[in-house]
Each structure stands twice: as structure tokens, then as C-alpha cells.
Design an enzyme around this catalytic site. Structure first.
Site, PDB file in Angstrom:
ATOM      1  N   GLY A 179      39.999  22.694  83.477  1.00 55.14           N
ATOM      2  CA  GLY A 179      40.960  22.805  84.235  1.00 55.14           C
ATOM      3  C   GLY A 179      40.938  24.274  84.801  1.00 55.14           C
ATOM      4  O   GLY A 179      40.140  24.762  85.323  1.00 55.14           O
ATOM      5  N   GLY A 180      42.159  24.697  84.276  1.00 54.70           N
ATOM      6  CA  GLY A 180      42.414  26.282  84.944  1.00 54.70           C
ATOM      7  C   GLY A 180      41.267  27.476  84.666  1.00 54.70           C
ATOM      8  O   GLY A 180      41.013  28.248  85.365  1.00 54.70           O
TER       9      GLY A 180
ATOM     10  N   GLY B  33      16.073  31.177 115.079  1.00 51.92           N
ATOM     11  CA  GLY B  33      17.223  31.832 114.347  1.00 51.92           C
ATOM     12  C   GLY B  33      17.149  32.450 113.019  1.00 51.92           C
ATOM     13  O   GLY B  33      17.729  33.302 112.703  1.00 51.92           O
ATOM     14  N   ALA B  34      15.851  31.851 112.481  1.00 52.07           N
ATOM     15  CA  ALA B  34      15.887  32.315 111.097  1.00 52.07           C
ATOM     16  C   ALA B  34      15.212  34.044 111.347  1.00 52.07           C
ATOM     17  O   ALA B  34      15.557  34.619 110.599  1.00 52.07           O
ATOM     18  CB  ALA B  34      14.816  31.562 110.247  1.00 52.07           C
TER      19      ALA B  34
HETATM   20  C1  HXC Z   1      46.592  22.786  74.306  1.00 51.61           C
HETATM   21  C2  HXC Z   1      44.714  22.161  73.600  1.00 51.61           C
HETATM   22  C3  HXC Z   1      44.261  22.044  74.621  1.00 51.61           C
HETATM   23  C4  HXC Z   1      45.259  22.445  75.997  1.00 51.61           C
HETATM   24  C5  HXC Z   1      42.678  21.461  73.445  1.00 51.61           C
HETATM   25  N1  HXC Z   1      43.663  21.760  72.935  1.00 51.61           N
HETATM   26  N2  HXC Z   1      42.919  21.698  74.856  1.00 51.61           N
HETATM   27  N3  HXC Z   1      45.891  22.681  73.209  1.00 51.61           N
HETATM   28  N4  HXC Z   1      46.170  22.879  75.399  1.00 51.61           N
HETATM   29  N5  HXC Z   1      44.804  22.349  77.206  1.00 51.61           N
HETATM   30  C6  HXC Z   1      43.689  21.790  71.280  1.00 51.61           C
HETATM   31  C7  HXC Z   1      43.481  20.229  70.897  1.00 51.61           C
HETATM   32  O1  HXC Z   1      44.799  19.763  70.860  1.00 51.61           O
HETATM   33  C8  HXC Z   1      42.768  20.422  69.480  1.00 51.61           C
HETATM   34  O2  HXC Z   1      44.063  21.061  68.525  1.00 51.61           O
HETATM   35  C9  HXC Z   1      41.727  21.681  69.557  1.00 51.61           C
HETATM   36  O3  HXC Z   1      42.430  22.128  70.818  1.00 51.61           O
HETATM   37  C10 HXC Z   1      40.496  21.264  69.860  1.00 51.61           C
HETATM   38  O4  HXC Z   1      40.526  20.158  70.713  1.00 51.61           O
HETATM   39  P1  HXC Z   1      39.580  18.794  70.613  1.00 51.61           P
HETATM   40  O5  HXC Z   1      40.138  17.769  71.638  1.00 51.61           O
HETATM   41  O6  HXC Z   1      39.705  18.260  68.971  1.00 51.61           O
HETATM   42  O7  HXC Z   1      38.137  19.458  71.059  1.00 51.61           O
HETATM   43  P2  HXC Z   1      36.866  18.727  71.639  1.00 51.61           P
HETATM   44  O8  HXC Z   1      36.634  17.425  71.356  1.00 51.61           O
HETATM   45  O9  HXC Z   1      36.019  19.571  71.510  1.00 51.61           O
HETATM   46  O10 HXC Z   1      37.349  18.307  73.122  1.00 51.61           O
HETATM   47  C11 HXC Z   1      37.640  19.891  73.900  1.00 51.61           C
HETATM   48  C12 HXC Z   1      38.239  19.634  75.257  1.00 51.61           C
HETATM   49  C13 HXC Z   1      39.332  18.877  74.967  1.00 51.61           C
HETATM   50  C14 HXC Z   1      37.289  18.945  76.256  1.00 51.61           C
HETATM   51  C15 HXC Z   1      38.541  20.963  75.932  1.00 51.61           C
HETATM   52  O11 HXC Z   1      40.369  19.140  74.045  1.00 51.61           O
HETATM   53  C16 HXC Z   1      40.351  18.488  76.256  1.00 51.61           C
HETATM   54  O12 HXC Z   1      39.832  17.685  77.035  1.00 51.61           O
HETATM   55  N6  HXC Z   1      41.340  19.192  76.574  1.00 51.61           N
HETATM   56  C17 HXC Z   1      42.210  19.099  77.627  1.00 51.61           C
HETATM   57  C18 HXC Z   1      41.246  19.576  78.860  1.00 51.61           C
HETATM   58  C19 HXC Z   1      42.237  19.779  80.019  1.00 51.61           C
HETATM   59  O13 HXC Z   1      42.359  18.730  80.594  1.00 51.61           O
HETATM   60  N7  HXC Z   1      42.546  20.896  80.457  1.00 51.61           N
HETATM   61  C20 HXC Z   1      43.126  21.049  81.580  1.00 51.61           C
HETATM   62  C21 HXC Z   1      44.709  21.565  81.314  1.00 51.61           C
HETATM   63  S1  HXC Z   1      45.325  21.610  83.011  1.00 51.61           S
HETATM   64  P3  HXC Z   1      44.117  20.553  67.011  1.00 51.61           P
HETATM   65  O14 HXC Z   1      45.223  20.954  66.525  1.00 51.61           O
HETATM   66  O15 HXC Z   1      43.864  19.036  66.878  1.00 51.61           O
HETATM   67  O16 HXC Z   1      42.786  21.224  66.485  1.00 51.61           O
HETATM   68  C22 HXC Z   1      45.096  23.087  83.467  1.00 51.61           C
HETATM   69  C23 HXC Z   1      46.006  23.578  84.601  1.00 51.61           C
HETATM   70  C24 HXC Z   1      45.246  24.328  85.632  1.00 51.61           C
HETATM   71  O17 HXC Z   1      44.361  24.029  83.097  1.00 51.61           O
HETATM   72  C25 HXC Z   1      44.641  23.441  86.792  1.00 51.61           C
HETATM   73  C26 HXC Z   1      43.724  24.321  87.717  1.00 51.61           C
HETATM   74  C27 HXC Z   1      42.601  23.648  88.734  1.00 51.61           C
END
Ligand code: HXC
Length: 518
Positions: free
Chosen positions: A173-174, A408-409
Site C-alpha cells: 500500500g502506502g 535520432g539516436a
Molecule cells: C495494521 C497490520 C497491517 C496494517 C499487517 N498488520 N499489516 N496492522 N495495519 N496495514 C499486522 C497484522 O495484523 C499482524 O498483527 C502483524 O502485522 C503481522 O501481519 P501478518 O499478516 O501476520 O504477517 P504476514 O503473513 O507476513 O503478512 C504481511 C502482509 C499482510 C502481507 C503485510 O499483513 C498484509 O497484507 N497486510 C495488509 C497490507 C495492505 O493491504 N496494506 C495497505 C494498507 S492501505 P498481529 O497482531 O497478528 O501480530 C494503505 C493506504 C495507502 O497503505 C495506499 C496508497 C496507494
């Protein structure tokens, strides 16, 4: 203050609590994935005991508007501070995946923004070690705003201090946009990945199964998207590579890169340079051999090696001074210019120009890649990026035409009229509007169609074209080339020419900014 007194005891207890947070269990979790902890990464990056952490004790805010649980932790999932890398001041932050997946909440964002602002104020490079699930879901819009501040700071610092990003886990994401707004992105193979939307969203929206590695792994970004400039097999080597890379860069846009004089200096005349370009103009060779022979021993550091390999770019040293090299690669697609190589070249040239790094162009290019694909995808506007970047660059710019320089190159690759300071050519250079075959086919279409032996006539005309037009001597006699040089003397010529350009000064018209065709 009494060091046995109550206040000092609280001070020490607090330090213990911070230490406990980086416990063995968290480290084990990271290690089991082939990753280091944020602390281990910082230790590897900075010179011994030189790192000074700030804001270690900040904690996430208890927000009125938060959703779900926010883990109370010191530092809020990111280490930030400054120290010395190879003796030079560098600012850095390292996200800690063991704290809510390294996600970015308000306080986490404020820490990064603070360190960005300090780096800009001090004129020192900043490095982001990224291991993050993106915007912290619990903190909602405040996390998004945090990213916006970081991006804004990235953009304000662009062209003022070098900004480098290292992806060492997820960048979701961000988390992906700060790295691409910085100057160069490093990734570690198999343990890092970058995507705007992850495999789950891809499955939901497109019903396609894809792994994180397939979607946004290091190989994908190094070879296909071009988002990753450097990739390494493990984190240790990634950080070592980054440290070496830093040694080529100045600390900011008003300083020059450090000068590194070799103990054993190379000779100035290198006879073997005469043997690299084959006599047959259609035979490929490796331009990296030319680079290696010209520059200081083992000093070439290639950037974006696996992306658009028909154009080689990277940093090297010449007599101890950093230069940026842009070279057509005859070994890949005959060194032709296409959309990807034009974008790769343009971005590299602009970095060099922003940071006072003189540019050396080694040219052997048959032209722009023809075809529907390229035309429809916008080779016109993308090719113009390179043209724009070369022309607007005010750092010293030298071109050596090794072999082909057509159409052009010729113009694009820092030709004299585009602003080349010194333009040299090897005797093997072929400079003309187009290659002999194309030229003869257009100018002698009728004669060839009516000839008794068209092949013999064509061969004759091609030879005549090479003798009369497509050689470097005519360009030399007319001043479009400053000198035709013996390849063996190239290193010497370049050292002398860059020395002569050391105090180059140019005046550009006053304007807010140019409008590069994006
Ligand atoms: C809060 C988060 C989090 C998030 C992960 N965690 N991403 N907490 N906000 N964005 C937390 C999980 O809840 C978990 O907490 C711990 O981090 C580890 O995550 P896991 O999923 O267990 O790890 P893993 O299997 O290694 O997967 C990692 C991951 C996945 C691929 C990053 O967590 C994931 O898909 N996260 C969301 C990614 C995402 O969609 N981000 C975009 C957000 S929107 P616990 O307590 O269980 O340990 C964004 C907006 C901007 O960013 C967009 C601009 C283009």
C-alpha cells in the site's frame, strides 16, 4: 544528579524496558523468515557505535477515532536516528515488522517525517529500511495523512539530498510510494516484496491466484517494472551494497562526491581497448568491457542491471572522481533505444545532474526500436525524456562514439548541438542519418530495381556510403565531433577532458521548472 538517586533509577529502568521490547522471541520471528531485526539492520548499516537514536520512547497515541487494538510499544514500530556510514553523516529509519507489521500510524509517521526534515536541514543522505504492511488500519485517515507528509518531504528533498530506500520485507500500500519517490531502491530477493494491492485484493477483484513474490518480488521489480534498482540475495549483502553505493554520492546537491584515489593506478593508455569493437559492424560485443577498461580498477557500480539491459547505466570513478556512465549495450537488442531504456537513461541522467556528477556517454546505437508496439506505447514521448534530460543537464557531459550513431539516436546521446561539452569518436564510428542498408534502399530504389545484379550494386553503394558519409572523419572535419581518438588513449583523453570541465558554469533561463514530457 545523584546516579544512585530516584531519577537516575527511573532513567535506567526505562532503558531496560526498551531493551526488553527487542526480545529474543521477536528476533526469532524475523530470523525464521530469513530477515534481520530492525536493530540488526541499523547495526550493519552504521559504523561501530556511531548510531544515535531519537524518539525511542514515543508511543502510539490513544486515539479517539481508532479501530481495533493498538499495541502500546516504545518507538511505535520504527527506529530513527543518525550516525556515520564510512565516516560520513547519514540519517536513517528502520521499520520494525514485529510491531503491528511495521504499519504506519501517526506517531510512526511523525518520527519518519522528523528524521527526513533533519536530514534535509543538515544536508545529509537519508536511508529508509522498509518492512511494513502499509497504512495502520486501526488509525484510519490519520495514517494516510502521515504517508502524505512523508511523500511531501520526499519530494521537497528530491534533488537536494540523496534519498535511498531498502525494502527488507513487505512494502504494501502506502509503503511503496516513498521508495519510488526516493532516488534509488534496493531489494532483497525472496524476502522483500512491493505492491500497491496485495494477492488477497488481486484474488477478490480479478479472481487471480498470485503469490507475493510473483506479484511484487525483487526479481519482478528488478527485471519487469524497473522499480528496484539493485537486488541482492540476502539482507547482509543488500546493506553492504548500499554502503558501497553511498561512497559514490555527495552528501547533498552543493557538495561534490568524495574523491577516492586508488593505490595502484591504472595506466593512462590501454592498448586492449583497440580490440573490443569487432570489424564486422553487425557483430555484438559487451560495452561493459569498454567501461571496465576505461575507469579506475573495479570501480563500476551498475544501476538497474536487469532492467532495459540494452542501456547500461551506473557510477564509476575516473582518476578518483565519481562519474555517471550511460552506455548503449550492443550485446542486448543491438543497443537499440526503446521506451524502457529511454526512461532508465533519463532518470539516471537527472540524478547525476542534480548531484554534480559528470556524465560520460559511450555510444553505439543503431537508432530507436521500430514497430507498432513501441509507437503505440509512446516511444515518441518516452524517447523525448532522454533528450530532455541530456539537454537540461548542466554537469560536464562527454560522449565517445564507439561505433554506430545513427539518426535520432545520434542526436539524443548527448550530441554536440544538444549540449555535449566534448564529443569524441573512435575510428570505428559510423555517424549518419541512417545505416547504410536503409540509406541505399531509399536513395537508390529505382536503380536497384532495374539493376542486372542488384546485390552487387547494393554492396558497392553500401561501401561507398561508408567511405563517403558514415564515418567519423566527416563529422570531425565539420566540427560535430571534437576529435577522432585512438581507442587506446580514451582513459587519458577523458581524464584530461573532465579536468578541463571541472569549473564548468552555465546559465539557464529563469523559470519555475521545465516541462519534461512525462
Ligand atoms: C495494521 C497490520 C497491517 C496494517 C499487517 N498488520 N499489516 N496492522 N495495519 N496495514 C499486522 C497484522 O495484523 C499482524 O498483527 C502483524 O502485522 C503481522 O501481519 P501478518 O499478516 O501476520 O504477517 P504476514 O503473513 O507476513 O503478512 C504481511 C502482509 C499482510 C502481507 C503485510 O499483513 C498484509 O497484507 N497486510 C495488509 C497490507 C495492505 O493491504 N496494506 C495497505 C494498507 S492501505 P498481529 O497482531 O497478528 O501480530 C494503505 C493506504 C495507502 O497503505 C495506499 C496508497 C496507494
Amino acid at each position: 544528579m545523584d546516579i544512585n538517586g530516584r531519577y537516575f533509577k527511573s532513567y535506567l529502568e526505562r532503558q531496560e524496558r526498551l531493551k526488553d521490547q527487542s526480545n529474543a522471541e521477536n528476533a526469532k520471528k524475523q530470523h525464521s523468515k530469513g530477515k534481520l531485526t530492525a536493530h540488526e539492520r541499523i547495526d550493519l548499516l552504521f559504523d561501530n557505535d556511531s548510531f544515535e537514536e531519537i524518539d525511542a520512547y514515543v508511543t502510539p497515541e490513544n486515539q479517539k477515532y481508532s479501530f481495533g487494538k493498538i499495541k502500546k510499544s516504545y518507538g511505535d514500530g520504527v527506529i530513527a536516528g543518525h550516525g556515520k556510514v564510512n565516516g560520513r553523516l547519514v540519517f536513517a529509519y528502520a521499520q520494525d515488522f514485529t510491531v503491528m507489521g511495521g504499519s504506519l500510524g501517526v506517531v510512526h509517521a511523525e518520527k519518519i517525517a522528523k528524521i527526513q526534515e533533519m536530514a534535509l536541514k543538515m544536508g545529509a543522505p537519508i536511508i529508509g529500511l522498509i518492512d511494513s504492511g502499509g497504512a495502520r488500519i486501526q488509525e484510519g485517515i490519520a495514517s494516510l495523512a502521515g504517508y502524505a507528509t512523508i511523500f511531501h518531504n520526499n519530494i521537497q528533498s528530491s534533488g537536494v539530498i540523496p534519498q535511498l530506500s531498502v525494502i527488507m520485507g513487505p512494502a504494501a500500500g502506502g509503503a511503496v510510494y516513498s521508495p519510488v519517490l526516493t532516488d534509488f531502491t534496493f531489494m532483497t530477493n525472496h524476502t522483500s516484496y512491493m505492491f500497491v494491492t496485495g494477492p488477497n485484493v488481486v484474488k477478490e477483484v480479478l479472481n487471480e491466484e498470485v503469490s507475493s513474490d510473483e506479484l511484487g518480488g525483487a526479481e519482478v521489480h528488478a527485471r519487469k517494472s524497473g522499480v528496484a534498482n539493485m537486488i541482492y540475495e540476502d539482507e547482509e549483502n543488500t546493506i553492504l551494497g548500499l554502503k558501497k553505493f553511498l561512497s559514490y554520492l555527495p552528501s547533498n546537491n552543493v557538495e561534490n562526491p568524495p574523491v577516492v584515489i586508488e593505490e595502484h593506478q591504472k595506466p593512462l593508455t590501454i592498448d586492449s581497448l583497440r580490440d573490443i569493437v569487432p570489424d564486422d559492424p553487425n557483430k555484438p560485443y559487451d560495452v561493459k568491457e569498454v567501461i571496465d577498461q576505461i575507469v579506475d580498477c573495479n570501480s563500476f557500480f551498475e544501476v538497474s542491471e536487469h532492467y532495459a539491459a540494452n542501456l547500461v547505466v551506473g557510477f564509476a570513478r575516473l582518476n578518483g572522481h565519481t562519474i555517471g556512465i550511460i552506455a548503449n549495450q550492443p550485446k542486448v537488442l543491438a543497443g537499440v533505444l526503446d521506451i524502457n531504456s529511454s526512461m532508465k537513461g533519463a532518470r539516471f541522467i537527472r540524478f547525476c545532474d542534480a548531484f554534480n556528477i559528470p556524465i560520460l556517454t559511450l555510444e553505439d546505437v543503431p537508432g530507436f526500436l521500430p514497430g507498432m508496439d513501441q509507437e503505440h506505447m509512446g516511444i515518441i514521448k518516452h524517447g523525448a525524456k532522454m533528450l530532455f534530460a541530456y539537454s537540461e543537464a548542466t554537469v560536464p557531459k562527454i560522449t565517445v562514439i564507439l561505433r554506430k550513431s545513427y539518426g535520432g539516436a545520434y542526436i539524443v546521446m548527448n550530441s554536440k548541438n544538444l549540449g555535449g561539452d566534448f564529443n569524441f569518436a573512435w575510428p570505428t564510428a559510423e555517424i549518419a542519418v541512417m545505416g547504410p542498408d536503409g540509406a541505399v534502399a531509399i536513395l537508390y530504389r529505382k536503380e536497384l530495381a532495374e539493376a542486372e545484379d542488384p546485390d552487387a550494386l547494393k554492396k558497392d553503394l553500401v561501401r561507398k556510403y561508408r567511405d563517403d558519409v558514415a564515418n567519423p572523419f566527416i563529422a570531425d572535419e565539420r566540427g560535430y565531433i571534437d576529435e577522432v581518438i585512438d581507442p587506446a588513449t580514451t582513459r587519458k583523453k577523458l581524464i584530461t577532458a573532465f579536468e578541463a570541465l571541472q569549473n564548468k558554469w552555465t546559465k539557464t533561463p529563469s523559470r519555475k521548472h521545465g516541462n519534461i514530457p512525462l
